[in-house]
Design a protein around this motif. Structure first.
Motif, PDB file in Angstrom:
ATOM      1  N   MET A   1       0.841  -1.195   0.000  1.00  0.00           N
ATOM      2  CA  MET A   1       0.000   0.000   0.000  1.00  0.00           C
ATOM      3  C   MET A   1       0.882   1.252   0.000  1.00  0.00           C
ATOM      4  SD  MET A   1      -2.913  -1.100   2.738  1.00  0.00           S
ATOM      5  CE  MET A   1      -3.556  -2.765   2.706  1.00  0.00           C
ATOM      6  N   ASP A   2       0.266   2.418  -0.117  1.00  0.00           N
ATOM      7  CA  ASP A   2       1.105   3.599  -0.257  1.00  0.00           C
ATOM      8  C   ASP A   2       0.896   4.588   0.868  1.00  0.00           C
ATOM      9  OD1 ASP A   2      -0.567   6.169  -1.631  1.00  0.00           O
ATOM     10  OD2 ASP A   2      -1.538   4.233  -1.634  1.00  0.00           O
ATOM     11  N   VAL A   3       1.645   5.679   0.790  1.00  0.00           N
ATOM     12  CA  VAL A   3       1.711   6.647   1.870  1.00  0.00           C
ATOM     13  C   VAL A   3       0.369   7.269   2.200  1.00  0.00           C
ATOM     14  CG1 VAL A   3       2.258   8.576   0.349  1.00  0.00           C
ATOM     15  CG2 VAL A   3       3.042   8.620   2.700  1.00  0.00           C
ATOM     16  N   THR A   4      -0.588   7.267   1.268  1.00  0.00           N
ATOM     17  CA  THR A   4      -1.878   7.913   1.515  1.00  0.00           C
ATOM     18  C   THR A   4      -2.855   6.995   2.218  1.00  0.00           C
ATOM     19  OG1 THR A   4      -2.732   7.188  -0.628  1.00  0.00           O
ATOM     20  CG2 THR A   4      -1.598   9.314  -0.549  1.00  0.00           C
ATOM     21  N   THR A   5      -2.454   5.759   2.526  1.00  0.00           N
ATOM     22  CA  THR A   5      -3.408   4.785   3.026  1.00  0.00           C
ATOM     23  C   THR A   5      -3.890   5.092   4.434  1.00  0.00           C
ATOM     24  OG1 THR A   5      -2.333   3.111   1.702  1.00  0.00           O
ATOM     25  CG2 THR A   5      -3.753   2.331   3.461  1.00  0.00           C
ATOM     26  N   LEU A   6      -2.986   5.522   5.318  1.00  0.00           N
ATOM     27  CA  LEU A   6      -3.349   5.661   6.714  1.00  0.00           C
ATOM     28  C   LEU A   6      -3.026   7.042   7.286  1.00  0.00           C
ATOM     29  CD1 LEU A   6      -2.007   2.208   7.927  1.00  0.00           C
ATOM     30  CD2 LEU A   6      -4.396   2.818   7.564  1.00  0.00           C
ATOM     31  N   PRO A   7      -3.474   8.110   6.641  1.00  0.00           N
ATOM     32  CA  PRO A   7      -3.117   9.439   7.139  1.00  0.00           C
ATOM     33  C   PRO A   7      -3.725   9.753   8.486  1.00  0.00           C
ATOM     34  CG  PRO A   7      -4.776   9.613   5.417  1.00  0.00           C
ATOM     35  CD  PRO A   7      -4.346   8.175   5.458  1.00  0.00           C
ATOM     36  N   SER A   8      -4.885   9.157   8.817  1.00  0.00           N
ATOM     37  CA  SER A   8      -5.553   9.492  10.065  1.00  0.00           C
ATOM     38  C   SER A   8      -4.763   9.025  11.284  1.00  0.00           C
ATOM     39  CB  SER A   8      -6.948   8.856  10.096  1.00  0.00           C
ATOM     40  OG  SER A   8      -6.849   7.455   9.914  1.00  0.00           O
ATOM     41  N   ILE A   9      -3.912   8.008  11.131  1.00  0.00           N
ATOM     42  CA  ILE A   9      -3.119   7.525  12.262  1.00  0.00           C
ATOM     43  C   ILE A   9      -2.210   8.624  12.789  1.00  0.00           C
ATOM     44  CG2 ILE A   9      -1.225   5.966  12.876  1.00  0.00           C
ATOM     45  CD1 ILE A   9      -2.523   3.815  11.335  1.00  0.00           C
ATOM     46  N   SER A  10      -1.701   9.457  11.888  1.00  0.00           N
ATOM     47  CA  SER A  10      -0.813  10.548  12.306  1.00  0.00           C
ATOM     48  C   SER A  10      -1.508  11.471  13.298  1.00  0.00           C
ATOM     49  CB  SER A  10      -0.364  11.347  11.081  1.00  0.00           C
ATOM     50  OG  SER A  10       0.228  10.502  10.143  1.00  0.00           O
ATOM     51  N   PHE A 141       8.962  -0.271  -1.804  1.00  0.00           N
ATOM     52  CA  PHE A 141       7.766  -0.412  -0.978  1.00  0.00           C
ATOM     53  C   PHE A 141       7.894   0.336   0.343  1.00  0.00           C
ATOM     54  CE2 PHE A 141       6.505  -4.115  -3.567  1.00  0.00           C
ATOM     55  CZ  PHE A 141       5.130  -3.928  -3.612  1.00  0.00           C
ATOM     56  N   SER A 142       9.124   0.524   0.826  1.00  0.00           N
ATOM     57  CA  SER A 142       9.331   1.083   2.159  1.00  0.00           C
ATOM     58  C   SER A 142       8.942   2.551   2.261  1.00  0.00           C
ATOM     59  CB  SER A 142      10.800   0.926   2.570  1.00  0.00           C
ATOM     60  OG  SER A 142      11.137  -0.424   2.726  1.00  0.00           O
ATOM     61  N   ILE A 143       8.826   3.238   1.136  1.00  0.00           N
ATOM     62  CA  ILE A 143       8.499   4.662   1.189  1.00  0.00           C
ATOM     63  C   ILE A 143       7.199   4.889   1.936  1.00  0.00           C
ATOM     64  CG2 ILE A 143       7.794   6.629  -0.224  1.00  0.00           C
ATOM     65  CD1 ILE A 143       9.927   5.913  -2.194  1.00  0.00           C
ATOM     66  N   ASP A 144       6.203   4.002   1.731  1.00  0.00           N
ATOM     67  CA  ASP A 144       4.915   4.210   2.393  1.00  0.00           C
ATOM     68  C   ASP A 144       4.992   3.929   3.888  1.00  0.00           C
ATOM     69  OD1 ASP A 144       5.246   1.498   2.035  1.00  0.00           O
ATOM     70  OD2 ASP A 144       3.121   1.105   1.695  1.00  0.00           O
ATOM     71  N   SER A 145       5.594   2.784   4.275  1.00  0.00           N
ATOM     72  CA  SER A 145       5.635   2.442   5.693  1.00  0.00           C
ATOM     73  C   SER A 145       6.537   3.390   6.474  1.00  0.00           C
ATOM     74  CB  SER A 145       6.103   0.990   5.876  1.00  0.00           C
ATOM     75  OG  SER A 145       7.372   0.799   5.306  1.00  0.00           O
ATOM     76  N   VAL A 146       7.655   3.807   5.876  1.00  0.00           N
ATOM     77  CA  VAL A 146       8.544   4.763   6.538  1.00  0.00           C
ATOM     78  C   VAL A 146       7.838   6.111   6.689  1.00  0.00           C
ATOM     79  CG1 VAL A 146      10.652   6.118   6.252  1.00  0.00           C
ATOM     80  CG2 VAL A 146      10.701   3.647   5.887  1.00  0.00           C
ATOM     81  N   ALA A 147       7.116   6.525   5.669  1.00  0.00           N
ATOM     82  CA  ALA A 147       6.379   7.792   5.747  1.00  0.00           C
ATOM     83  C   ALA A 147       5.367   7.757   6.881  1.00  0.00           C
ATOM     84  CB  ALA A 147       5.680   8.072   4.421  1.00  0.00           C
ATOM     85  N   ALA A 148       4.624   6.643   6.986  1.00  0.00           N
ATOM     86  CA  ALA A 148       3.629   6.532   8.045  1.00  0.00           C
ATOM     87  C   ALA A 148       4.297   6.478   9.412  1.00  0.00           C
ATOM     88  CB  ALA A 148       2.777   5.276   7.824  1.00  0.00           C
TER      89      ALA A 148
END
Length: 245
Positions: A1-10, A141-148
């Protein structure tokens, strides 16, 4: 999945910087790594299977994941620069798109025959190629998980700890998917369809950031793809289905 998947967690953990509170986020970071790495694990499993041998698969996974861990830590250290640099994200999206297209090409009978012959004729070169593919695929793939993870906490030691635990879990998850790909003939295709979907979302996120991509839509699509991938099991085990663990 990508960086936009879980913005609400932030938002849930905004401003949490005290160590006694931040340490409580470690399970969240690990779960985040695992949730965001399902399609990653399938892609890594499919790449490792190109070694055409249980022992070479194990060596490729161990070495490739170790290299991937070093690259992830480097990514975490420069995370803010990467997240603010759309060129890097576009390169990651392009690479994931290439993986998806390469998988589609490999489905033709002529290409499969060529791949088998290549793996048998030059095993050492194939092993080195697989190791680097594993490492750089995980990096993309790590760009999304690291971003989150960086969005949740700015404590680099904590984020790195979560990444280490997550990538160790990814090693064993990838080994599990190697067996599952042999058992479920649709799973590999489902995984690469998810890779293509992630690539598309990342392109949209970078090129058209004003377009809102609903979180639930990504979860629905990826869940549907993996449900389809696991919907049919081979009745007879294929030769060589006993792979790396």
């Amino acid at each position: 999945m990508d960086v936009t998947t879980l913005p609400s967690i932030s938002d849930w953990f905004d401003g949490v910087d005290q160590w006694r509170e931040v340490l409580a986020l470690l399970p969240v970071l690990v779960v985040l790594e695992l949730v965001l790495s399902a399609d990653n694990a399938v892609a890594l499993a499919a790449i490792a299977r190109r070694c055409r041998g249980q022992e070479r698969e194990r060596v490729a996974l161990n070495t490739g994941i170790a290299l991937a861990l070093a690259l992830r830590i480097g990514l975490i250290l420069v995370a803010q620069w990467v997240l603010q640099n759309p060129v890097v994200q576009l390169l990651a999206a392009t690479y994931l798109l290439w993986l998806f297209i390469d998988h589609l090409r490999s489905q033709s009978p002529d290409q499969e025959t060529s791949d088998d012959a290549s793996a048998e004729d030059s095993a050492p070169a194939s092993l080195a190629r697989v190791i680097f593919l594993l490492a750089f695929t995980d990096l993309a793939f790590s760009i999304d998980s690291v971003a989150a993870a960086v969005a949740i906490s700015d404590q680099f030691l904590l984020v790195i700890t979560g990444a280490v635990i997550g990538i160790v879990a990814l090693r064993f998850t990838s080994a599990l998917f190697i067996r599952w790909i042999a058992m479920y003939p649709r799973l590999e295709t489902a995984g690469f369809l998810a890779v293509g979907f992630v690539s598309l979302r990342l392109f949209i996120h970078v090129l058209r950031p004003e377009l809102h991509q609903p979180d639930w839509f990504t979860l629905v699509v990826v869940t549907a793809l993996f449900s389809w991938g696991l919907s049919r099991r081979q009745l007879i085990s294929a030769p060589g289905s006993d792979h790396a663990g």
